[in-house]
Write a protein that holds these residues in place. Structure first.
Motif, PDB file in Angstrom:
ATOM      1  N   TYR A  18     -11.616   0.126  -9.165  1.00 55.11           N
ATOM      2  CA  TYR A  18     -10.213   0.326  -8.828  1.00 55.11           C
ATOM      3  C   TYR A  18      -9.990   1.793  -8.504  1.00 55.11           C
ATOM      4  O   TYR A  18     -10.670   2.646  -9.066  1.00 55.11           O
ATOM      5  N   PRO A  19      -9.018   2.078  -7.626  1.00 56.49           N
ATOM      6  CA  PRO A  19      -8.620   3.479  -7.482  1.00 56.49           C
ATOM      7  C   PRO A  19      -8.094   3.962  -8.840  1.00 56.49           C
ATOM      8  O   PRO A  19      -7.337   3.262  -9.495  1.00 56.49           O
TER       9      PRO A  19
ATOM     10  N   TYR B 199       0.830  -1.208   0.000  1.00 53.38           N
ATOM     11  CA  TYR B 199       0.000   0.000   0.000  1.00 53.38           C
ATOM     12  C   TYR B 199       0.864   1.257   0.000  1.00 53.38           C
ATOM     13  O   TYR B 199       0.573   2.214  -0.700  1.00 53.38           O
ATOM     14  N   PHE B 200       1.910   1.232   0.812  1.00 59.59           N
ATOM     15  CA  PHE B 200       2.844   2.360   0.871  1.00 59.59           C
ATOM     16  C   PHE B 200       4.225   1.841   0.497  1.00 59.59           C
ATOM     17  O   PHE B 200       4.890   1.213   1.317  1.00 59.59           O
ATOM     18  N   ARG B 201       4.630   2.141  -0.728  1.00 56.55           N
ATOM     19  CA  ARG B 201       5.845   1.500  -1.215  1.00 56.55           C
ATOM     20  C   ARG B 201       7.119   1.991  -0.547  1.00 56.55           C
ATOM     21  O   ARG B 201       8.191   1.433  -0.767  1.00 56.55           O
ATOM     22  N   ASP B 202       7.038   3.068   0.247  1.00 52.58           N
ATOM     23  CA  ASP B 202       8.291   3.547   0.853  1.00 52.58           C
ATOM     24  C   ASP B 202       8.578   2.864   2.187  1.00 52.58           C
ATOM     25  O   ASP B 202       9.595   3.119   2.804  1.00 52.58           O
TER      26      ASP B 202
ATOM     27  N   PRO C 219       0.150   4.595  -5.394  1.00 50.46           N
ATOM     28  CA  PRO C 219      -0.269   5.153  -4.116  1.00 50.46           C
ATOM     29  C   PRO C 219       0.829   6.038  -3.542  1.00 50.46           C
ATOM     30  O   PRO C 219       1.998   5.816  -3.824  1.00 50.46           O
ATOM     31  N   PRO C 220       0.452   7.050  -2.773  1.00 51.35           N
ATOM     32  CA  PRO C 220       1.478   7.871  -2.153  1.00 51.35           C
ATOM     33  C   PRO C 220       2.201   7.059  -1.100  1.00 51.35           C
ATOM     34  O   PRO C 220       1.686   6.042  -0.628  1.00 51.35           O
ATOM     35  N   GLY C 221       3.391   7.467  -0.742  1.00 51.28           N
ATOM     36  CA  GLY C 221       4.145   6.721   0.254  1.00 51.28           C
ATOM     37  C   GLY C 221       3.589   6.931   1.648  1.00 51.28           C
ATOM     38  O   GLY C 221       2.692   7.743   1.867  1.00 51.28           O
ATOM     39  N   PHE C 222       4.141   6.159   2.565  1.00 46.31           N
ATOM     40  CA  PHE C 222       3.756   6.255   3.964  1.00 46.31           C
ATOM     41  C   PHE C 222       4.080   7.642   4.503  1.00 46.31           C
ATOM     42  O   PHE C 222       3.333   8.227   5.279  1.00 46.31           O
ATOM     43  N   LYS C 223       5.211   8.188   4.033  1.00 45.90           N
ATOM     44  CA  LYS C 223       5.651   9.519   4.469  1.00 45.90           C
ATOM     45  C   LYS C 223       4.576  10.550   4.148  1.00 45.90           C
ATOM     46  O   LYS C 223       4.166  11.317   5.021  1.00 45.90           O
ATOM     47  N   GLU C 224       4.090  10.554   2.875  1.00 50.02           N
ATOM     48  CA  GLU C 224       3.063  11.520   2.487  1.00 50.02           C
ATOM     49  C   GLU C 224       1.795  11.322   3.314  1.00 50.02           C
ATOM     50  O   GLU C 224       1.138  12.282   3.701  1.00 50.02           O
ATOM     51  N   TRP C 225       1.487  10.065   3.573  1.00 54.86           N
ATOM     52  CA  TRP C 225       0.275   9.751   4.315  1.00 54.86           C
ATOM     53  C   TRP C 225       0.351  10.351   5.713  1.00 54.86           C
ATOM     54  O   TRP C 225      -0.603  10.947   6.206  1.00 54.86           O
TER      55      TRP C 225
ATOM     56  N   LYS D 191      -3.152   4.652  -9.871  1.00 54.38           N
ATOM     57  CA  LYS D 191      -2.629   3.413  -9.351  1.00 54.38           C
ATOM     58  C   LYS D 191      -1.460   3.600  -8.403  1.00 54.38           C
ATOM     59  O   LYS D 191      -1.312   2.871  -7.445  1.00 54.38           O
TER      60      LYS D 191
END
Lengths: 199, 244
Positions: free
Chosen positions: B14-15, A108-111, B20-26, B18
């Motif tokens: 589907y979104p 889900y979060f590729r980083d 998805p933003p990273g965890f950091k952006e989230w 495709k």
């Protein structure tokens, strides 16, 4: 400290198994897109396979530990035959729980895989591997005990260094392992339903 | 006999973006998470209902992006419907991307065993069938070489051969009959036809309308995520031709 090599390696080999398993399995769902999209099979096998493959390295370290133990005047007893498989089993369950959670989040979060690489360094120094528990000031020792890896590493140490199975550490480590497996599996089950949308 | 595949109002969204933003952006956006801006969704399939009887061969045709492959992956179970229910009875064997699960450094024989096990055989069964698989794929001289040394055709032939020798119950085919040279294509078509005759339920997605007419008992024409027409192969293919 005398016997520092023996002291260090007694936990370091187990740590390498943990860290390499987590770091490699973080990518294993993303790397097997073609299989995940085209073949039906239980996806968590991919993660278990990584951990088992990394376990081979750990198995090769046991003869080394035998030699080093002998050189330090420790004669391995039957405790090793019982304790090592037990410690491996507990660590496998624990690593599987963590790896399941991280690998599915990484789709889900590729980083996340990069964050894991960095955090792994931090966790390494926060776990009593290069230093003993007694090196932490008594007031702060509870912080180390929150870390689930501490009891696991102490378990390995008790087997290799003292020829005993520390039941206290075994209990805590098993408890943590089961908790993490339940959380990891629940997260994995929930998120894998939408795996095709994010890969 | 009841249908083997029963799908009611399958919808898949589907979104639309495709990546998805990273965890950091989230994490950085977390303070604004309550101003939830609705993510745009793309509807790949829009309440599709269908049923397939045992031993039937259902053809699915339609333009690129109409939703054929999405439908097939839902039937296979590698993706889950956003809405609707799906019931499938029996072992599903995909013939989607040939060679999925092959490891380049393992030999043809080893890969064939692994894929056969992935497709539901036991190891012993796979080893027993190995002779048949190898003979059919016509790569006798190379089975013990790593598959990275294979030509494209050899690779696909082996993958196809493994899939059809795993005693499928429901075969899901996506445009893979065009494997190898003409004689192998004829052979693989014959193999599929004999599987269908022996009672294997088949869902067959293809742009090759001639093959669809020849193999399918019934055809569904998917257009923009919906079933536009359903009926006998001749009628649907003719109408599809006119529409083009």
């Amino acid at each position: 400290m005398e016997n520092y090599t023996f002291f260090l390696l007694s936990a370091l080999f187990a740590w390498s198994w943990f860290s390499s398993s987590v770091i490699i399995s973080a990518r294993s769902l993303v790397d097997n897109v073609s299989m995940i999209k085209k073949v039906i099979f239980p996806r968590h096998y991919l993660i278990a396979a990584v951990i088992l493959a990394q376990m081979v390295h750990l198995l090769f370290s046991i003869p080394i530990m035998l030699i080093i133990a002998a050189a330090n005047g420790v004669t391995p007893s039957w405790i090793w035959f019982l304790g090592i498989p037990l410690a491996i089993a507990v660590q496998f369950v624990f690593t599987l729980g963590i790896s399941l959670a991280i690998s599915i989040c990484n789709t889900y979060f590729r980083d996340i895989e990069y964050l894991v690489g960095v955090l792994m360094n931090l966790v390494f120094w926060m776990t009593p591997i290069t230093y003993p528990m007694s090196a932490i000031p008594e007031n702060y020792r509870f912080i180390a005990l929150i870390n689930p890896l501490t009891s696991l590493m102490n378990l390995w140490r008790s087997i290799y260094l003292h020829n005993t199975i520390s039941l206290n550490d075994l209990g805590v480590a098993s408890f943590m392992a089961v908790i993490f497996l339940v959380i990891g599996l629940a997260l994995f089950r929930r998120l894998e339903k939408r795996l095709d949308e994010v890969l | 006999m009841g249908p083997v595949i029963q799908a009611v109002n399958l919808t898949k969204r589907y979104p639309a973006f495709k990546s998805p933003p990273g965890f950091k952006e989230w994490v950085l956006k977390l303070p604004f998470a309550f101003r939830a801006d609705k993510k745009p969704l793309f509807t790949a399939l829009d309440s599709v209902s269908l049923s397939v009887k045992k031993g039937e061969c259902l053809g699915i045709i339609g333009k690129n992006g109409a939703g054929k492959s999405t439908l097939l992956s839902l039937l296979l179970g590698t993706s889950h419907p956003t809405e609707g229910t799906l019931r499938v009875e029996g072992k599903r064997t995909p013939l989607l991307e040939l060679g999925a699960g092959f490891h380049p450094d393992l030999t043809g024989r080893e890969n064939a065993t692994i894929v056969a096990v992935l497709l539901g055989l036991t190891r012993a069964e796979a080893e027993k069938k190995m002779g048949e698989i190898i003979t059919f794929s016509e790569i006798e001289n190379f089975v013990d070489a790593p598959v990275r040394t294979y030509s494209n055709g050899m690779y696909l032939r082996l993958a196809f051969s493994v899939a059809i020798h795993t005693a499928p119950e429901i075969l899901l085919i996506d445009e893979v009959l065009a494997v190898g040279d003409e004689s192998f294509q004829r052979k693989s078509e014959a193999a599929i036809l004999s599987l269908i005759k022996s009672g294997v339920t088949t869902v067959f997605v293809s742009h090759n309308l001639e093959a669809v007419k020849k193999i399918a008992h019934r055809v569904i024409w998917v257009h923009q995520g919906k079933i536009r027409e359903e009926g006998s192969p001749e009628t649907v293919v003719r109408n599809y031709h006119q529409f083009e």
